[in-house]
Design a protein around this motif. Structure first.
Motif, PDB file in Angstrom:
ATOM      1  N   GLN A  88       0.823  -1.213   0.000  1.00 27.21           N
ATOM      2  CA  GLN A  88       0.000   0.000   0.000  1.00 27.21           C
ATOM      3  C   GLN A  88       0.856   1.262   0.000  1.00 27.21           C
ATOM      4  O   GLN A  88       0.660   2.187   0.787  1.00 27.21           O
ATOM      5  N   HIS A  89       1.840   1.276  -0.887  1.00 30.76           N
ATOM      6  CA  HIS A  89       2.698   2.450  -1.100  1.00 30.76           C
ATOM      7  C   HIS A  89       3.452   2.866   0.171  1.00 30.76           C
ATOM      8  O   HIS A  89       3.587   4.058   0.480  1.00 30.76           O
ATOM      9  N   GLY A  90       3.912   1.882   0.918  1.00 28.91           N
ATOM     10  CA  GLY A  90       4.733   2.170   2.092  1.00 28.91           C
ATOM     11  C   GLY A  90       3.969   2.678   3.295  1.00 28.91           C
ATOM     12  O   GLY A  90       4.508   3.480   4.078  1.00 28.91           O
ATOM     13  N   ILE A  91       2.756   2.221   3.480  1.00 28.94           N
ATOM     14  CA  ILE A  91       1.965   2.704   4.609  1.00 28.94           C
ATOM     15  C   ILE A  91       2.547   2.244   5.946  1.00 28.94           C
ATOM     16  O   ILE A  91       2.305   2.871   6.989  1.00 28.94           O
ATOM     17  N   PHE A  92       3.340   1.172   5.938  1.00 27.71           N
ATOM     18  CA  PHE A  92       3.957   0.722   7.194  1.00 27.71           C
ATOM     19  C   PHE A  92       4.860   1.799   7.780  1.00 27.71           C
ATOM     20  O   PHE A  92       4.844   2.049   8.996  1.00 27.71           O
ATOM     21  N   TRP A  93       5.658   2.444   6.961  1.00 23.94           N
ATOM     22  CA  TRP A  93       6.549   3.491   7.459  1.00 23.94           C
ATOM     23  C   TRP A  93       5.756   4.715   7.892  1.00 23.94           C
ATOM     24  O   TRP A  93       6.201   5.464   8.773  1.00 23.94           O
ATOM     25  N   TRP A  95       2.859   4.405   9.395  1.00 24.18           N
ATOM     26  CA  TRP A  95       2.458   3.988  10.742  1.00 24.18           C
ATOM     27  C   TRP A  95       3.613   4.148  11.722  1.00 24.18           C
ATOM     28  O   TRP A  95       3.397   4.539  12.883  1.00 24.18           O
ATOM     29  N   MET A  96       4.813   3.862  11.276  1.00 25.92           N
ATOM     30  CA  MET A  96       5.983   4.016  12.140  1.00 25.92           C
ATOM     31  C   MET A  96       6.172   5.476  12.552  1.00 25.92           C
ATOM     32  O   MET A  96       6.425   5.781  13.726  1.00 25.92           O
ATOM     33  N   LEU A  97       6.030   6.392  11.592  1.00 22.59           N
ATOM     34  CA  LEU A  97       6.144   7.819  11.915  1.00 22.59           C
ATOM     35  C   LEU A  97       5.031   8.265  12.851  1.00 22.59           C
ATOM     36  O   LEU A  97       5.263   9.089  13.756  1.00 22.59           O
ATOM     37  N   ASN A  98       3.834   7.749  12.658  1.00 21.30           N
ATOM     38  CA  ASN A  98       2.742   8.082  13.570  1.00 21.30           C
ATOM     39  C   ASN A  98       3.055   7.631  14.994  1.00 21.30           C
ATOM     40  O   ASN A  98       2.808   8.356  15.964  1.00 21.30           O
ATOM     41  N   SER A  99       3.584   6.422  15.129  1.00 22.22           N
ATOM     42  CA  SER A  99       3.932   5.929  16.464  1.00 22.22           C
ATOM     43  C   SER A  99       5.026   6.787  17.092  1.00 22.22           C
ATOM     44  O   SER A  99       4.982   7.074  18.294  1.00 22.22           O
ATOM     45  N   PHE A 100       6.015   7.200  16.293  1.00 28.48           N
ATOM     46  CA  PHE A 100       7.047   8.082  16.814  1.00 28.48           C
ATOM     47  C   PHE A 100       6.434   9.402  17.290  1.00 28.48           C
ATOM     48  O   PHE A 100       6.802   9.928  18.354  1.00 28.48           O
ATOM     49  N   PHE A 101       5.517   9.933  16.521  1.00 28.06           N
ATOM     50  CA  PHE A 101       4.894  11.204  16.906  1.00 28.06           C
ATOM     51  C   PHE A 101       4.087  11.052  18.187  1.00 28.06           C
ATOM     52  O   PHE A 101       4.231  11.854  19.125  1.00 28.06           O
ATOM     53  N   PHE A 239      -7.176   2.271  18.741  1.00 26.00           N
ATOM     54  CA  PHE A 239      -8.129   1.402  18.041  1.00 26.00           C
ATOM     55  C   PHE A 239      -9.553   1.922  18.200  1.00 26.00           C
ATOM     56  O   PHE A 239     -10.369   1.824  17.265  1.00 26.00           O
ATOM     57  N   VAL A 240      -9.868   2.477  19.354  1.00 27.33           N
ATOM     58  CA  VAL A 240     -11.209   3.013  19.595  1.00 27.33           C
ATOM     59  C   VAL A 240     -11.361   4.389  18.956  1.00 27.33           C
ATOM     60  O   VAL A 240     -12.421   4.717  18.400  1.00 27.33           O
ATOM     61  N   MET A 241     -10.316   5.212  19.027  1.00 26.53           N
ATOM     62  CA  MET A 241     -10.424   6.604  18.612  1.00 26.53           C
ATOM     63  C   MET A 241     -10.297   6.814  17.114  1.00 26.53           C
ATOM     64  O   MET A 241     -10.907   7.727  16.551  1.00 26.53           O
ATOM     65  N   LEU A 242      -9.504   6.002  16.432  1.00 23.05           N
ATOM     66  CA  LEU A 242      -9.147   6.273  15.046  1.00 23.05           C
ATOM     67  C   LEU A 242      -9.892   5.347  14.098  1.00 23.05           C
ATOM     68  O   LEU A 242     -10.127   4.175  14.410  1.00 23.05           O
ATOM     69  N   THR A 243     -10.235   5.908  12.934  1.00 19.05           N
ATOM     70  CA  THR A 243     -10.854   5.134  11.863  1.00 19.05           C
ATOM     71  C   THR A 243     -10.099   5.255  10.539  1.00 19.05           C
ATOM     72  O   THR A 243     -10.334   4.453   9.639  1.00 19.05           O
ATOM     73  N   SER A 244      -9.228   6.224  10.416  1.00 20.50           N
ATOM     74  CA  SER A 244      -8.479   6.439   9.170  1.00 20.50           C
ATOM     75  C   SER A 244      -7.174   5.657   9.208  1.00 20.50           C
ATOM     76  O   SER A 244      -6.447   5.698  10.218  1.00 20.50           O
ATOM     77  N   ASP A 245      -6.870   4.961   8.133  1.00 17.53           N
ATOM     78  CA  ASP A 245      -5.654   4.155   8.078  1.00 17.53           C
ATOM     79  C   ASP A 245      -4.392   5.003   8.176  1.00 17.53           C
ATOM     80  O   ASP A 245      -3.391   4.557   8.743  1.00 17.53           O
ATOM     81  N   ASP A 246      -4.410   6.217   7.639  1.00 20.93           N
ATOM     82  CA  ASP A 246      -3.205   7.040   7.635  1.00 20.93           C
ATOM     83  C   ASP A 246      -2.888   7.638   9.000  1.00 20.93           C
ATOM     84  O   ASP A 246      -1.832   8.241   9.172  1.00 20.93           O
ATOM     85  N   LYS A 247      -3.766   7.466   9.988  1.00 23.34           N
ATOM     86  CA  LYS A 247      -3.518   7.960  11.338  1.00 23.34           C
ATOM     87  C   LYS A 247      -3.214   6.832  12.326  1.00 23.34           C
ATOM     88  O   LYS A 247      -2.990   7.102  13.500  1.00 23.34           O
ATOM     89  N   LEU A 250       1.575   1.887  14.879  1.00 24.91           N
ATOM     90  CA  LEU A 250       2.019   0.568  14.448  1.00 24.91           C
ATOM     91  C   LEU A 250       1.150  -0.541  15.008  1.00 24.91           C
ATOM     92  O   LEU A 250       0.877  -1.529  14.315  1.00 24.91           O
ATOM     93  N   THR A 251       0.718  -0.410  16.245  1.00 24.48           N
ATOM     94  CA  THR A 251      -0.061  -1.482  16.859  1.00 24.48           C
ATOM     95  C   THR A 251      -1.364  -1.727  16.103  1.00 24.48           C
ATOM     96  O   THR A 251      -1.699  -2.865  15.760  1.00 24.48           O
ATOM     97  N   VAL A 252      -2.092  -0.660  15.829  1.00 25.84           N
ATOM     98  CA  VAL A 252      -3.362  -0.804  15.115  1.00 25.84           C
ATOM     99  C   VAL A 252      -3.117  -1.144  13.647  1.00 25.84           C
ATOM    100  O   VAL A 252      -3.860  -1.928  13.044  1.00 25.84           O
ATOM    101  N   GLY A 253      -2.067  -0.582  13.055  1.00 24.66           N
ATOM    102  CA  GLY A 253      -1.768  -0.887  11.661  1.00 24.66           C
ATOM    103  C   GLY A 253      -1.413  -2.345  11.454  1.00 24.66           C
ATOM    104  O   GLY A 253      -1.894  -2.988  10.508  1.00 24.66           O
ATOM    105  N   LEU A 254      -0.581  -2.895  12.337  1.00 27.30           N
ATOM    106  CA  LEU A 254      -0.228  -4.310  12.210  1.00 27.30           C
ATOM    107  C   LEU A 254      -1.433  -5.208  12.486  1.00 27.30           C
ATOM    108  O   LEU A 254      -1.552  -6.281  11.899  1.00 27.30           O
ATOM    109  N   TYR A 255      -2.317  -4.759  13.358  1.00 28.15           N
ATOM    110  CA  TYR A 255      -3.532  -5.549  13.604  1.00 28.15           C
ATOM    111  C   TYR A 255      -4.415  -5.578  12.368  1.00 28.15           C
ATOM    112  O   TYR A 255      -4.969  -6.627  12.014  1.00 28.15           O
TER     113      TYR A 255
END
Length: 303
Positions: A88-93, A95-101, A239-247, A250-255
């Protein structure tokens, strides 16, 4: 009559008895129990980690067709990282930046809030201080799952769901961090130094910034690290608060990636590789901040 050397006088009618032999070494069966418990605990932590390390080196075809703890030597890890980066065009990274933020900003702000609250509870006498501290301390006993739904309802009324603030705001108040800062401020910040600053005309805010934060520095490093790890590994709140994949973190993204893997088994190798990569920043942060873990009042005062 003088007693002979090495003997002792005894009353008439009684015979002298030799002293009991010195007790030999105690059996080590009791000491073996804690050792066995530590070994079992170490295996409980190491075995899953070892499985992730080995499974991440295997390609999609070899993940379930080879022995569990036999690594692959055909550059499977490199291919898995490349496939994970292309997903998905590098969405994992992203998610990594989101977790860092989330973890960095939330950890810094939560450490400052904990420092200010703990400093106030330790150095100021006001009505209801004990009751307030006991209430905050009781928050340590509340599991996060109990607070997730009320937090979601409150933030939804404020229109902050599916936003960065919706994830950050509940993380700012850390009861355990406040407790640590209060205990550390009581021992690291002397009252005489604060009184000297007040005599020199320093305000309370300046005393907190110039004196309190500097002396509480080593303790704040510990609070920041604990809060960083807690936010980094937090799953339920985003997981409860977010619905957008780009936000997603890593925990929710990997799930979500694992959930898609139920229909496409080839994604399992990407989930395992992503899990391995998500642990590396935490290990690096722990090793880099470990040297600051000391309770050193003299060093803190000099700084």
């Amino acid at each position: 009559m003088t007693a002979m050397a090495g003997t002792s006088a005894t009353p008439r009618g009684r015979t002298a008895t030799a002293p009991p032999p010195p007790a030999g070494p105690r059996p080590r069966r009791i000491a073996a129990l804690p050792t066995a418990a530590l070994v079992l605990g170490a295996l409980y932590c190491v075995v899953p980690t070892l499985w992730i390390l080995v499974a991440a080196t295997k390609s999609r075809t070899k993940l379930f067709s080879t022995d569990t703890y036999v690594p692959s030597l055909d550059l499977g890890l490199v291919h898995n990282i490349r496939d994970l980066s292309d997903y998905q065009h590098g969405i994992f990274w992203h998610w990594m930046l989101n977790s860092f933020f989330y973890a960095t900003v939330g950890g810094v702000l939560a450490s400052l809030v904990s420092a200010a609250t703990g400093y106030a509870l330790a150095k100021y006498a006001f009505r209801g201080r004990t009751a307030l501290f006991n209430t905050i301390l009781a928050g340590v006993l509340l599991p996060q799952i109990v607070l997730a739904v009320p937090q979601y309802l409150l933030l939804s009324k404020a229109g902050l769901t599916d936003s960065l603030l919706g994830v950050l705001l509940p993380q700012l108040f850390n009861p355990y961090g406040i407790y640590l800062c209060k205990i550390y401020a009581e021992s690291a910040v002397p009252d005489s130094l604060l009184e000297a600053g007040r005599i020199d005309g320093a305000g309370e805010g300046r005393l907190f910034v110039s004196v309190g934060l500097r002396l509480m520095g080593p303790g704040l490093v510990t609070v920041f690290l604990l809060q960083f790890i807690a936010i980094w590994n937090n799953f339920l709140l985003p997981f409860v608060m977010l619905t957008s994949d780009d936000k997603f973190p890593l925990t929710v993204g990997l799930y979500s990636l694992l959930r898609h893997g139920a229909a496409e088994a080839s994604l399992y190798s990407l989930v395992i590789t992503g899990t391995l990569l998500s642990v590396l920043p935490v290990i690096a942060l722990f090793l880099s901040l470990q040297r600051f873990w000391r309770i050193d009042l003299v060093t803190g005062a000099l700084k």
